[in-house]
Design an enzyme around this catalytic site. Structure first.
Site, short mmCIF file in Angstrom:
data_model
loop_
_atom_site.label_atom_id
_atom_site.label_comp_id
_atom_site.label_asym_id
_atom_site.label_seq_id
_atom_site.Cartn_x
_atom_site.Cartn_y
_atom_site.Cartn_z
N TYR A 72 0.82 -1.22 0.00
CA TYR A 72 0.00 0.00 0.00
C TYR A 72 0.84 1.26 0.00
CZ TYR A 72 0.85 0.75 5.03
OH TYR A 72 1.44 0.99 6.25
N ASP A 122 -5.34 -3.86 2.50
CA ASP A 122 -4.24 -3.02 2.01
C ASP A 122 -3.89 -3.33 0.56
OD1 ASP A 122 -4.03 -1.83 4.51
OD2 ASP A 122 -2.32 -3.04 5.14
N LYS A 167 -8.32 -7.27 7.86
CA LYS A 167 -7.64 -8.48 7.38
C LYS A 167 -8.36 -9.69 7.98
CE LYS A 167 -2.94 -6.50 7.21
NZ LYS A 167 -1.53 -6.64 7.71
N TYR A 170 -7.83 -10.15 11.63
CA TYR A 170 -8.41 -9.16 12.55
C TYR A 170 -9.93 -9.22 12.47
CZ TYR A 170 -3.64 -7.23 12.40
OH TYR A 170 -2.29 -7.07 12.46
N ASP A 177 -7.54 3.36 8.30
CA ASP A 177 -6.75 3.39 7.07
C ASP A 177 -7.34 2.48 6.00
OD1 ASP A 177 -5.76 1.99 9.38
OD2 ASP A 177 -4.17 1.13 8.16
N ARG A 247 -1.98 10.33 11.74
CA ARG A 247 -1.97 9.77 10.38
C ARG A 247 -3.30 9.11 10.06
NH1 ARG A 247 2.57 5.49 8.99
NH2 ARG A 247 3.95 7.29 9.27
N ILE A 249 -6.24 10.17 10.95
CA ILE A 249 -7.12 11.24 10.48
C ILE A 249 -6.78 11.57 9.02
CG2 ILE A 249 -7.76 13.67 10.79
CD1 ILE A 249 -7.06 13.26 13.80
N GLY A 250 -5.48 11.60 8.72
CA GLY A 250 -5.06 11.85 7.35
C GLY A 250 -5.60 10.81 6.39
N TRP A 251 -5.47 9.53 6.76
CA TRP A 251 -5.99 8.46 5.89
C TRP A 251 -7.48 8.67 5.62
CZ3 TRP A 251 -2.60 6.23 3.19
CH2 TRP A 251 -1.45 5.61 3.68
#
Length: 406
Positions: A72, A122, A167, A170, A177, A247, A249-251
């Site tokens: 990814y 991913d 995944k 999980y 993300d 990060r 939040i960015g994703w």
């Protein structure tokens, strides 16, 4: 006397010839030495892309990888190269993408070492690169892989509420993300090949985030949610992970602005998605540093050991700029993005003697669960090592640069 003058004349001519020849050699050597020197008068986007090409001749080498991998992070950085190719029409950017993809697939249209049974969400992200590659080359292998990745989503395990597992290992977990990894690919596919039939399902993934992963106090997003509430990191009441990760939040913001590229304004869920973007933009804007950057633990700027982090900051800047350019956000967000970008350059960017761009202090990869168990606490995120030129930091800066140059 004549002999002396003749000797001086000859010596003088020799010296002149030596100077002329020497200057030519010197100029040639300088030209050769400067072949890989990146001019300072180029825009940040091309300076960054050329730096990446110099440092990582093969895209799989990004992030310090020692062997090729369908990853990814490569997909994220190369999405910037795709945008730069579309902007400049410079084939070296397209070639860089194609060389990576061709090195990762075989002659029959299979991704090397890809196992659909892992249901790793991913894996979808690099698939976004194949749409344009297929349109340009008509290589049928690219279309086959696009179809195989779409088929993964068809059987991807879901939480009871319908959210994609991150995944297979999980169970019942949505990770923030994962919205970036899957939804832009999913949206592009369904609009291009399915007449948009899956847009409702895509919107549902974002609705689940709003209902379960957004923190009601700050309006920011946690990294993950376990609907079963069984994993040790999950809050026993809400199922969320403990920390609000910059990060992450960015994703989420990048997932929204890139998914919206394919959502028709006429779709019933279009306004809802734009609303989610405006909500997270307004809230995250309140948590930036004095210089306009964002923290590793996003909602706790004063926490001991907390620090402004480039991948989070670059992604948010990109989302602000793209959101404003597209009309999803108010134009004032582009002004904010420009100011934050200036702070990013001062804080994180080092240009070396070759003119190469280096992005400093990028947080290493973090996750949840697994072995050894990652508990997702504030201390876990703050103890992750930082490194120079982490792929997500480079990619975020590249994307932000491209968008702010529009």
């Amino acid at each position: 006397m004549r002999k002396s003058l003749s000797t001086k004349f000859i010596l003088g001519n020799i010296l002149v010839l030596m100077l002329i020849f020497g200057n030519k050699v010197s100029a040639q050597n300088q030209a050769e030495a400067s072949d890989n020197v990146i001019p300072y008068d180029l825009k940040w986007s091309e300076r960054t892309a050329l730096s990446i090409l110099n440092k990582y001749p093969n895209a799989w080498q990004l992030d310090g990888n020692e062997k090729p991998k369908w990853d990814y992070k490569m997909g994220f950085v190369l999405s910037g190269f795709e945008k730069l190719y579309q902007k400049t029409n410079n084939k070296k950017y397209l070639n860089y993408i194609q060389e990576y993809v061709d090195g990762m697939i075989d002659s029959t249209g299979n991704i090397k070492k890809y196992d659909v049974k892992e249901y790793n969400i991913d894996c979808l992200n690099p698939g976004k690169l194949l749409f344009n590659l297929y349109d340009v080359t008509k290589d049928s292998r690219y279309l086959q892989i696009i179809g195989k990745l779409r088929n993964q989503l068809e059987s991807q395990p879901r939480t009871p509420s319908g959210g994609f597992w991150h995944k297979q290992i999980y169970p019942n977990q949505m990770w923030i993300d994962g919205l970036y990894m899957a939804e832009p690919f999913y949206a592009q596919f369904t609009v291009k090949y399915e007449k948009g039939k899956s847009l409702d399902d895509i919107a549902k993934q974002f609705e689940l985030v709003q209902n379960h992963i957004v923190d009601p106090k700050t309006g920011l997003v946690y990294q993950a949610w376990d609907e079963s509430k069984e994993i040790a990191w999950a809050d026993k009441q809400t199922g969320t992970s403990p920390t609000i990760w910059g990060r992450g939040i960015g994703w989420y913001m990048v997932a929204l602005v890139e998914t919206l590229d394919y959502f028709p304004k006429s779709h019933p869920k279009y306004k809802a998605l734009v609303g989610y973007l405006n909500q997270i933009a307004k809230n995250v804007n309140q948590y930036k540093s004095e210089g306009g950057l964002w923290y590793q633990v996003a909602d706790k700027p004063e926490l001991y050991g907390n620090y402004v982090e480039p991948s989070a900051s670059g992604m948010i800047i990109y989302a602000f700029a793209k959101g404003a350019n597209k009309g999803y956000l108010a134009s004032s967000y582009k002004t904010t993005a420009k100011k934050s970008f200036g702070s990013f350059v001062k804080e994180f960017v080092k240009v070396d003697k070759k003119g190469e761009v280096n992005v400093l202090n990028v947080s290493s990869n973090v996750g949840l669960g697994g072995k050894p168990f990652r508990d997702g606490t504030n201390n876990y995120y703050l103890s992750s090592k930082t490194k120079e030129n982490g792929a997500i930091g480079l990619g975020a800066f590249l994307l932000a640069s491209i968008e702010l140059e529009k």
